[in-house]
Design a protein around this motif. Sequence first.
Motif, PDB file in Angstrom:
ATOM      1  N   TRP A 120       0.833  -1.208   0.000  1.00 18.84           N
ATOM      2  CA  TRP A 120       0.000   0.000   0.000  1.00 18.84           C
ATOM      3  C   TRP A 120       0.866   1.256   0.000  1.00 18.84           C
ATOM      4  O   TRP A 120       0.608   2.207  -0.742  1.00 18.84           O
ATOM      5  CB  TRP A 120      -0.908  -0.032   1.227  1.00 18.84           C
TER       6      TRP A 120
ATOM      7  N   CYS B 161      -2.369  -5.651  -2.602  1.00 20.91           N
ATOM      8  CA  CYS B 161      -2.025  -5.733  -1.183  1.00 20.91           C
ATOM      9  C   CYS B 161      -2.536  -7.027  -0.559  1.00 20.91           C
ATOM     10  O   CYS B 161      -1.806  -7.743   0.137  1.00 20.91           O
ATOM     11  CB  CYS B 161      -2.607  -4.536  -0.437  1.00 20.91           C
TER      12      CYS B 161
ATOM     13  N   THR C 130      -9.276   3.080  -4.188  1.00 24.79           N
ATOM     14  CA  THR C 130      -8.147   3.159  -3.265  1.00 24.79           C
ATOM     15  C   THR C 130      -7.324   4.426  -3.423  1.00 24.79           C
ATOM     16  O   THR C 130      -6.782   4.936  -2.452  1.00 24.79           O
ATOM     17  CB  THR C 130      -7.234   1.926  -3.428  1.00 24.79           C
TER      18      THR C 130
ATOM     19  N   ARG D  75      -6.601   6.687  -0.275  1.00 22.18           N
ATOM     20  CA  ARG D  75      -5.215   6.850   0.146  1.00 22.18           C
ATOM     21  C   ARG D  75      -4.939   8.313   0.506  1.00 22.18           C
ATOM     22  O   ARG D  75      -4.164   8.625   1.396  1.00 22.18           O
ATOM     23  CB  ARG D  75      -4.285   6.397  -0.984  1.00 22.18           C
TER      24      ARG D  75
END
Length: 329
Positions: free
Chosen positions: A239, A248, A293, A297
């Motif tokens: 990640w 991941c 993601t 993030r």
Amino acid sequence: MSTLPSSSIPIFITVAEYRGWRRKAFAENKSVGFVPTMGALHDGHLSLVRRSLAENDLTVLSIFVNPAQFSPHEDLTTYPRTLERDLEVLAEQNVAMKQPSAVFLPSVKEMYPGGIHQDVSQQRGTFVEVKGFGEQMEGKSRPTFFRGVATVVTKLFNAIEPTNAYFGEKDIQQAFLLRRMVTDLLLSHPSPDHVHIVPTVRDASDNLALSSRNAYLSTSGRKVAPTLYASLQVAQGYWANGGSKSECINAATSFVQQRVEEAKAQGLDVNMKLDYIEMNQVRDFEVVDDDATRHLREEDPIILSGALWVDKTRLIDNILLGAQALKYK
């Protein structure tokens, strides 16, 4: 309860007894920190106690093995019970010249006056559910678990009326769910911002999260138990390097499988089985979509969590990902 071990800390076995003590604390305007436990105390529990001692005038710890959070096939009867030792180690805690002030040690009848059955379909009476928040992550594997947790913690909060309450990060979903419950039920003791999440305490030699259930592990099981957290660290590394969710989790799953093969090659008499590794949003526990993601993030922390069976012992662990993770603790 007539055979209680001796203790330098006052022990209350009924709500009525405890409330007399609590009224005095209210009258003296003293803050009360609360650490709910099921006993078999380890340094993870004691870190919560020490945090409470540092931040409150008085500190209360409860010991109650809650039948409502065990399904019929789970380990209620064999759950470790070490009351005499628990009281001894509690009495040894001292922060800023303060020691634990009281232990709440209710019976099942005291907590469930109408009785309690492990089979949800047989239960009668009042129970608490946090709809939409207890079905994911751990709730997916243990469908009635958070119903039992929310119910008993509501009862404990009503009885203890704490200024602050402390929970371990190892049980991260539980802690966030209880914050939501406190918010939804308009509780004042504690208020949502006074439900604190304390970092997980780990074995210094191999990073295994401390847990009462670690006592179930065999010698071989103890050797492989750190596999879960190590696999989450693998996912965390992917990640941090910009990997997608699927990359991941695939990396973490492959790591577990590699450890399974290594254990067989070493002749260890142990059976490891991965239950799950998943990523969920902190806000609502919804499963993180692989396409989302990049946004997450940058904006929101997420929970990377997993569960691993080591023989008959089920271990759980997690890592909070994201630059904003600390604001949720």
